[in-house]
Scaffold this active site. Structure first.
Site, PDB file in Angstrom:
ATOM      1  N   GLY A  11       0.822  -1.215   0.000  1.00  0.00           N
ATOM      2  CA  GLY A  11       0.000   0.000   0.000  1.00  0.00           C
ATOM      3  C   GLY A  11       0.852   1.259   0.000  1.00  0.00           C
ATOM      4  O   GLY A  11       2.030   1.251   0.357  1.00  0.00           O
ATOM      5  N   ARG A  15      -2.228   8.552   3.732  1.00  0.00           N
ATOM      6  CA  ARG A  15      -2.390   9.479   4.850  1.00  0.00           C
ATOM      7  C   ARG A  15      -1.070   9.915   5.488  1.00  0.00           C
ATOM      8  O   ARG A  15      -1.042  10.829   6.304  1.00  0.00           O
ATOM      9  CB  ARG A  15      -3.313   8.869   5.916  1.00  0.00           C
ATOM     10  N   LYS A  22       5.084   4.061   3.166  1.00  0.00           N
ATOM     11  CA  LYS A  22       4.741   4.054   4.598  1.00  0.00           C
ATOM     12  C   LYS A  22       5.625   3.155   5.448  1.00  0.00           C
ATOM     13  O   LYS A  22       6.151   3.586   6.479  1.00  0.00           O
ATOM     14  CB  LYS A  22       3.269   3.649   4.769  1.00  0.00           C
ATOM     15  N   GLN A  72       3.494  -6.719  -6.005  1.00  0.00           N
ATOM     16  CA  GLN A  72       2.097  -6.575  -6.413  1.00  0.00           C
ATOM     17  C   GLN A  72       2.030  -5.285  -7.240  1.00  0.00           C
ATOM     18  O   GLN A  72       2.071  -4.188  -6.686  1.00  0.00           O
ATOM     19  CB  GLN A  72       1.197  -6.469  -5.169  1.00  0.00           C
ATOM     20  N   ASN A 169     -11.210  -6.600  13.395  1.00  0.00           N
ATOM     21  CA  ASN A 169     -10.176  -7.422  12.775  1.00  0.00           C
ATOM     22  C   ASN A 169      -8.870  -6.627  12.827  1.00  0.00           C
ATOM     23  O   ASN A 169      -8.813  -5.503  12.349  1.00  0.00           O
ATOM     24  CB  ASN A 169     -10.581  -7.690  11.316  1.00  0.00           C
ATOM     25  N   ALA A 379      46.438  21.233  22.430  1.00  0.00           N
ATOM     26  CA  ALA A 379      45.237  21.958  22.010  1.00  0.00           C
ATOM     27  C   ALA A 379      45.413  22.521  20.602  1.00  0.00           C
ATOM     28  O   ALA A 379      46.478  23.000  20.244  1.00  0.00           O
ATOM     29  CB  ALA A 379      44.951  23.090  22.984  1.00  0.00           C
ATOM     30  N   ARG A 439      58.949  27.541  13.184  1.00  0.00           N
ATOM     31  CA  ARG A 439      58.279  28.838  13.339  1.00  0.00           C
ATOM     32  C   ARG A 439      59.345  29.912  13.280  1.00  0.00           C
ATOM     33  O   ARG A 439      60.498  29.677  13.641  1.00  0.00           O
ATOM     34  CB  ARG A 439      57.455  28.907  14.625  1.00  0.00           C
TER      35      ARG A 439
HETATM   36  C1  UD1 Z   1      -7.525  -4.043   6.711  1.00  0.00           C
HETATM   37  C2  UD1 Z   1      -8.636  -5.073   6.845  1.00  0.00           C
HETATM   38  C3  UD1 Z   1      -9.539  -4.678   8.002  1.00  0.00           C
HETATM   39  C4  UD1 Z   1      -8.742  -4.528   9.265  1.00  0.00           C
HETATM   40  C5  UD1 Z   1      -7.571  -3.581   9.068  1.00  0.00           C
HETATM   41  C6  UD1 Z   1      -6.663  -3.617  10.267  1.00  0.00           C
HETATM   42  C7  UD1 Z   1      -9.095  -5.896   4.579  1.00  0.00           C
HETATM   43  C8  UD1 Z   1     -10.014  -5.840   3.432  1.00  0.00           C
HETATM   44  N1  UD1 Z   1      -9.405  -5.131   5.624  1.00  0.00           N
HETATM   45  O1  UD1 Z   1      -8.151  -2.815   6.374  1.00  0.00           O
HETATM   46  O2  UD1 Z   1     -10.541  -5.640   8.198  1.00  0.00           O
HETATM   47  O3  UD1 Z   1      -9.582  -4.046  10.310  1.00  0.00           O
HETATM   48  O4  UD1 Z   1      -6.789  -3.973   7.931  1.00  0.00           O
HETATM   49  O5  UD1 Z   1      -5.660  -2.652  10.189  1.00  0.00           O
HETATM   50  O6  UD1 Z   1      -8.130  -6.626   4.547  1.00  0.00           O
HETATM   51  N2  UD1 Z   1      -2.059  -4.014   1.099  1.00  0.00           N
HETATM   52  C9  UD1 Z   1      -1.378  -4.578   0.042  1.00  0.00           C
HETATM   53  N3  UD1 Z   1      -1.958  -4.628  -1.176  1.00  0.00           N
HETATM   54  C10 UD1 Z   1      -3.211  -4.160  -1.400  1.00  0.00           C
HETATM   55  C11 UD1 Z   1      -3.906  -3.592  -0.326  1.00  0.00           C
HETATM   56  C12 UD1 Z   1      -3.301  -3.541   0.924  1.00  0.00           C
HETATM   57  O7  UD1 Z   1      -0.234  -5.018   0.207  1.00  0.00           O
HETATM   58  O8  UD1 Z   1      -3.669  -4.247  -2.542  1.00  0.00           O
HETATM   59  C13 UD1 Z   1      -1.407  -3.972   2.424  1.00  0.00           C
HETATM   60  C14 UD1 Z   1      -1.223  -2.546   2.930  1.00  0.00           C
HETATM   61  O9  UD1 Z   1       0.022  -2.028   2.526  1.00  0.00           O
HETATM   62  C15 UD1 Z   1      -1.312  -2.750   4.430  1.00  0.00           C
HETATM   63  C16 UD1 Z   1      -2.222  -3.952   4.594  1.00  0.00           C
HETATM   64  O10 UD1 Z   1      -2.234  -4.612   3.353  1.00  0.00           O
HETATM   65  O11 UD1 Z   1      -0.033  -3.056   4.995  1.00  0.00           O
HETATM   66  C17 UD1 Z   1      -3.630  -3.551   4.992  1.00  0.00           C
HETATM   67  O12 UD1 Z   1      -4.171  -2.745   3.963  1.00  0.00           O
HETATM   68  P1  UD1 Z   1      -5.020  -1.444   4.288  1.00  0.00           P
HETATM   69  O13 UD1 Z   1      -5.402  -0.804   3.018  1.00  0.00           O
HETATM   70  O14 UD1 Z   1      -4.334  -0.633   5.293  1.00  0.00           O
HETATM   71  O15 UD1 Z   1      -6.320  -2.140   4.894  1.00  0.00           O
HETATM   72  P2  UD1 Z   1      -7.340  -1.506   5.888  1.00  0.00           P
HETATM   73  O16 UD1 Z   1      -8.302  -0.691   5.140  1.00  0.00           O
HETATM   74  O17 UD1 Z   1      -6.630  -0.898   7.010  1.00  0.00           O
HETATM   75 CA    CA Z   2      -4.288  -0.222   7.643  1.00  0.00          CA
END
Ligand code: UD1
Ligand code: CA
Length: 462
Positions: A11, A15, A22, A72, A169, A379, A439
């Site tokens: 990701g 933010r 990140k 990815q 979760n 010194a 000197r």
């Molecule tokens: C996710 C969970 C949510 C949980 C929360 C906890 C899902 C759908 N939701 O939401 O239930 O409460 O984490 O923090 O899983 N990432 C990838 N590839 C992607 C998308 C995300 O590698 O395509 C990675 C992000 O970099 C991150 C992690 O997966 O490290 C979680 O992704 P993020 O988008 O933060 O999920 P949340 O919306 O927080």
């Molecule tokens: Ca997250």
């Protein structure tokens, strides 16, 4: 246990409002993702795989060589991220621990507990959940009348009736690897965000009559996800307290632990004293009874037992037993201070060895030098090691005495027990036991000062 860890870190971390991905942001001098990797390894995971995407090259450069990487290309959701790791994982069997690269506070104990629970229950997945006062933004754990987990519903997909659920979760799971990959194709993008949600595997398993279990953490900090710089600072604070507490319980004095920052790879001996505004980072080791601070930064260095570092910066250097540094010294990479050696006030040393008991007490620059034992550097001494093109070495042998304000124009050698006269520019070697002096002779003009004063007084009377 037989487990592989998969860390999702593709990701962007929008933010964070940052050009840096990140999981590359640092906590106590280490990238966030390295905490997750270390916890997975310490929990006993045999293999660690990271899924990268945004800033993949940067993230990969921060990972240890034994962590493999799957890229990815497009971030189509957490379920899709796991699909990207199918190739190295399929057929591996055992437990697959799925972690987020942005939860640096998760402990090895919790990961190991999750794996143990799944292995003893034989569940298709065991989830790590937490009860939060403010669950907004998180996926919620939906339980049936029997109290069993039925599904995870993302915040944006909650029905009105599900809004009150405070069990979330945490994004940490332990799957049965072969069961997961046998069913992963069943995920769809039919949801509010149009993504493949890994969380939907719960409902898929339930529909198949497979067992889903959950473990709840009692430490709400552990699962803190870092999504903003505010949460980065919170996570740093919690990690700082955790690390400092461990060291204090092992016999380290911190006069004000809130003002002492110690990285996770630092090792500290007994009766070490750390004064306020001290930063110990990287692969640093501090021996028994050493004192560091106030106002000091030591990175990737060794400070041996009984040494003192006061208001100084020490980088990739070694400070020998009972040696003293500062106040206000700067030891740059490659500095080695021998036992009881001294780098004193406003002294900068780089790539040099200062032998046992030798002293560089005040206002000096020593670069690319080798100083033997029991030498004294007066010194204001400067090694002129750089001619604008090349760096040259200075050698000062045992027991030599360098007069104040000596310029040592390298390459140059000062022999054993030799002396240089104060204010000399020494460009030729000085043999053992000799005096090197350069000197011009002093002129003394008798009565000159008095004459000048008289003339001035006369001028001002007119
Ligand atoms: C996710 C969970 C949510 C949980 C929360 C906890 C899902 C759908 N939701 O939401 O239930 O409460 O984490 O923090 O899983 N990432 C990838 N590839 C992607 C998308 C995300 O590698 O395509 C990675 C992000 O970099 C991150 C992690 O997966 O490290 C979680 O992704 P993020 O988008 O933060 O999920 P949340 O919306 O927080
Ligand atoms: Ca997250």
């Amino acid at each position: 246990m037989s487990a592989v860890a998969l860390i999702l870190a593709a990701g962007e971390g929008t933010r964070m409002k940052s050009a840096t991905p990140k999981v590359a942001h640092s906590i106590l001098g280490e990238p966030m993702i390295s905490y997750v990797v270390d916890s997975a390894k310490a929990a006993g995971c045999e293999r660690v795989i990271a899924v990268t995407g945004h800033g993949a090259d940067t993230v990969q450069s921060l990972l240890a060589d034994d962590v493999s990487v799957c890229v990815q290309e497009e971030q189509l959701g957490t379920g899709h991220a796991v699909m990207c790791a199918r190739e190295p994982l399929v057929g591996s069997g055992g437990s697959l621990v799925v972690l987020s690269g942005d939860t640096p506070l998760l402990t090895p104990e919790t990961i190991a507990g999750l794996v143990a629970m799944r292995e003893s229950s034989g569940a298709a997945v065991t989830l790590l959940t937490a009860h939060l006062a403010d669950p907004s933004g998180y996926g919620r754990i939906v339980r049936g009348r029997d109290g069993q987990v039925d599904a995870i519903v993302e915040h944006k997909d909650l029905t009105a009736k599900q809004q009150h659920i405070d069990e979330v979760n945490t994004g940490t799971y332990c799957f049965d690897a072969s069961v997961l990959f046998a069913h992963l194709d069943r995920l769809s993008t039919d949801n509010a965000q149009g993504e493949y949600y890994l969380t939907d595997m719960v409902a898929v398993f339930k529909a198949e009559g497979l067992l889903v279990s959950a473990m709840s953490t009692d430490d709400p900090f552990e699962t803190l996800g870092v999504n903003s710089r505010v949460q980065l600072a919170e996570a740093s604070k919690i990690m700082q307290r955790r690390i400092n507490r461990r060291h204090m319980l092992e016999g380290v004095t911190m006069t004000d632990p809130d003002l002492v920052w110690v990285g996770p790879r630092v090792s500290l001996g007994r009766d070490v004293v750390l004064e306020p505004m001290t930063f110990l980072m990287g692969q640093t080791r501090v021996g028994d009874g050493a004192r560091i601070g106030p106002n000091s930064r030591v990175t990737d260095s060794t400070v041996e037992e009984g040494a003192v570092v006061d208001s100084s910066v020490v980088i990739e250097s070694k400070v020998g037993p009972k040696a003293t540094v500062g106040p206000v010294a700067f030891l740059r990479p490659g500095t080695v201070l021998g036992e009881r050696a001294k780098a004193g006030t406003s002294v900068e040393i780089k790539n040099s060895v200062i032998g046992e008991g030798s002293k560089v007490p005040h206002l000096s620059y020593i670069g690319d030098a080798e100083i033997g034992a029991g030498a004294n550097v007066g010194a204001g001494t400067i090694t002129c090691n750089y001619d604008g093109v090349h760096k040259h070495r200075t050698v000062i042998e045992d027991g030599a005495f360098i007069g104040s304000d000596t310029m040592l124009i390298a390459p140059v050698r000062i022999g054993r027990g030799a002396v240089t006269g104060a204010a000399s520019a020494i460009s030729n070697d000085v043999p053992d036991g000799a005096l090197g002096i350069e000197r011009s002779e002093q002129r003394t003009l008798e009565g000159w000062a008095e004459r000048r004063r008289r003339e001035r007084d006369k001028d001002s009377d007119e």
